[in-house]
Design an enzyme around this catalytic site. Sequence first.
Site, PDB file in Angstrom:
ATOM      1  N   ASP A 107       0.809  -1.226   0.000  1.00  0.00           N
ATOM      2  CA  ASP A 107       0.000   0.000   0.000  1.00  0.00           C
ATOM      3  C   ASP A 107       0.841   1.276   0.000  1.00  0.00           C
ATOM      4  OD1 ASP A 107      -2.247  -1.699   0.290  1.00  0.00           O
ATOM      5  OD2 ASP A 107      -1.900  -1.758   2.446  1.00  0.00           O
ATOM      6  N   LYS A 122       2.369   2.186  -5.094  1.00  0.00           N
ATOM      7  CA  LYS A 122       3.164   1.704  -6.236  1.00  0.00           C
ATOM      8  C   LYS A 122       2.446   1.932  -7.561  1.00  0.00           C
ATOM      9  CE  LYS A 122       3.254  -2.352  -4.417  1.00  0.00           C
ATOM     10  NZ  LYS A 122       2.802  -2.082  -3.060  1.00  0.00           N
ATOM     11  N   GLY A 142      -4.103  -4.109  -4.593  1.00  0.00           N
ATOM     12  CA  GLY A 142      -5.050  -3.100  -5.066  1.00  0.00           C
ATOM     13  C   GLY A 142      -4.245  -1.879  -5.456  1.00  0.00           C
ATOM     14  N   HIS A 143      -3.980  -1.717  -6.748  1.00  0.00           N
ATOM     15  CA  HIS A 143      -3.139  -0.607  -7.192  1.00  0.00           C
ATOM     16  C   HIS A 143      -4.012   0.527  -7.724  1.00  0.00           C
ATOM     17  CE1 HIS A 143       0.540  -3.462  -7.643  1.00  0.00           C
ATOM     18  NE2 HIS A 143       0.162  -3.274  -6.404  1.00  0.00           N
ATOM     19  N   GLN A 151       2.234  -5.877  -3.206  1.00  0.00           N
ATOM     20  CA  GLN A 151       2.542  -5.956  -1.764  1.00  0.00           C
ATOM     21  C   GLN A 151       3.879  -5.244  -1.482  1.00  0.00           C
ATOM     22  OE1 GLN A 151       1.537  -9.327  -3.205  1.00  0.00           O
ATOM     23  NE2 GLN A 151      -0.452  -8.417  -2.934  1.00  0.00           N
TER      24      GLN A 151
HETATM   25  P1  IMP Z   1      -2.645 -12.747   1.644  1.00  0.00           P
HETATM   26  O1  IMP Z   1      -1.680 -12.199   0.652  1.00  0.00           O
HETATM   27  O2  IMP Z   1      -4.074 -12.484   1.297  1.00  0.00           O
HETATM   28  O3  IMP Z   1      -2.371 -14.197   1.946  1.00  0.00           O
HETATM   29  O4  IMP Z   1      -2.406 -11.988   3.035  1.00  0.00           O
HETATM   30  C1  IMP Z   1      -1.226 -12.131   3.795  1.00  0.00           C
HETATM   31  C2  IMP Z   1      -0.834 -10.824   4.460  1.00  0.00           C
HETATM   32  O5  IMP Z   1      -0.435  -9.887   3.473  1.00  0.00           O
HETATM   33  C3  IMP Z   1      -1.956 -10.141   5.243  1.00  0.00           C
HETATM   34  O6  IMP Z   1      -1.411  -9.474   6.350  1.00  0.00           O
HETATM   35  C4  IMP Z   1      -2.508  -9.134   4.263  1.00  0.00           C
HETATM   36  O7  IMP Z   1      -3.135  -8.055   4.891  1.00  0.00           O
HETATM   37  C5  IMP Z   1      -1.227  -8.696   3.570  1.00  0.00           C
HETATM   38  N1  IMP Z   1      -1.439  -8.213   2.205  1.00  0.00           N
HETATM   39  C6  IMP Z   1      -1.703  -8.939   1.108  1.00  0.00           C
HETATM   40  N2  IMP Z   1      -1.823  -8.148   0.032  1.00  0.00           N
HETATM   41  C7  IMP Z   1      -1.617  -6.897   0.451  1.00  0.00           C
HETATM   42  C8  IMP Z   1      -1.559  -5.635  -0.222  1.00  0.00           C
HETATM   43  O8  IMP Z   1      -1.724  -5.515  -1.436  1.00  0.00           O
HETATM   44  N3  IMP Z   1      -1.305  -4.559   0.577  1.00  0.00           N
HETATM   45  C9  IMP Z   1      -1.078  -4.671   1.902  1.00  0.00           C
HETATM   46  N4  IMP Z   1      -1.102  -5.816   2.557  1.00  0.00           N
HETATM   47  C10 IMP Z   1      -1.370  -6.938   1.842  1.00  0.00           C
END
Ligand code: IMP
Length: 427
Positions: A15, A18, A42-43, A226
């Site tokens: 977040d 990017k 979510g970009h 991420q």
């Molecule tokens: P997952 O990727 O859904 O398995 O989530 C694993 C961890 O990564 C959790 O703490 C999510 O909140 C975090 N996470 C996954 N995608 C994002 C992102 O795009 N932005 C911020 N945190 C993320």
Amino acid sequence: MKGKAEIVVGAQWGDEGKGRIVDVMARNADAVVRYQGGANAGHTVMTDDEKYIFHLLPSGMLYPGKTCVVGNGVVVDPEQLIKELRDLQEKGKDRARLVISKAAHVVMPYHKAIDTAEEKFRGRGHQIGTTQRGIGPCYVDKVSRIGIRIEDLANPQVLREKLQLNLEIKNLVLSRVYGETPISFDEIYDKALSWGSDLAPYMGDSSLVIHEVLGKGGRVLFEGAQGTLLDVDHGTYPYVTSSHPVSGGACIGAGIGPTRIDKVIGVAKAYCTRVGEGPFPTEETGEAGNTLRERGYEYGATTGRPRRCGWLDMVALRHSIRINDMHGIALTKLDVLQGMKEIKICYAYELNGKEFQHFPTEIATLAKVRPCYKSLRGWEEDIGDCKTFEDLPQVVREYIETIEEIGGVPVIIIGVGPKREQTILRF
Ligand code: IMP
């Protein structure tokens, strides 16, 4: 002819903004490539008239004539991808050439069901706080060598066999382990076939496409999703995602060798945020955190969850600079700090009376450290119209220079507002 390969990575917990940096850089790129993650990302990209949130499509999709690649390292939720494509088509903005790697894995409905069931099973205190988009379970299948790849969607016989095998296992897990409802083969098979026919025109070889662009002297931009601290190896394990958001992840997730990479830019917010569980040394749970959340509108683009907020953590950022071999930092949302009397930067951690500068690998240690802060003056001025570094007020420049001094790399892009043009480039 040798083209240029540049990577944009998240330097914190995701977040960081990017999408917007990639969008700005995509202007001069010929191809934009996503290399890991899936619809957990979510970009957000703001154009003059509209706001777009891409979960799976590369952020370069808004530029006519660009090649946009969904690399082999991405886990694709076809329903989401098709929805994003349709939205662009309806608005007449699907002017880029899209290539989806045949080797990318497919997020199936059972992956989402298992993701949710696992989180529930872990219960409070052991949850990861996943986005429940099926990301972890899909990567598990990939590594277990039973995953379904994009190319399988276009092959009814292979799809049938793979799906039958998978559902046999998954339905046992869902019903016997988690007490959830099993999933019907017919329903998924028909859906998957229709995804296959929708996506067939876009299926290709990401590595080949990228090397063709580079071979013609083109510029390729790799867009990490991420952030470094969510990397499954280099992040705050186990509170991480299941892929490699770091720059090295681009090599594997897109099919390019490390010596072909020319530049790595790490995107960092002027403060820190985190969603989901896990230690966050500079977290502010009081007024400062609330101010950052409201001013920065820190709510998840994918899940809508409020983000945890805190001060800029240079110990974590230095770790990120090293792991990614970063050439420069893109500092985003600097304008959010406007109006804060005091701004803090964490330059070291303290534990048992000892100060140290390295980001600990052990989560239990990270959970115990206390941040050591350098305090800086805040500013009242609106910086939204500043076009160059020199236009910024002295105190703002001091904040940036402190980051450069502690981080040891230059801040080469500065975001001073949400619009495309509110970006200062220093290269
Ligand atoms: P997952 O990727 O859904 O398995 O989530 C694993 C961890 O990564 C959790 O703490 C999510 O909140 C975090 N996470 C996954 N995608 C994002 C992102 O795009 N932005 C911020 N945190 C993320």
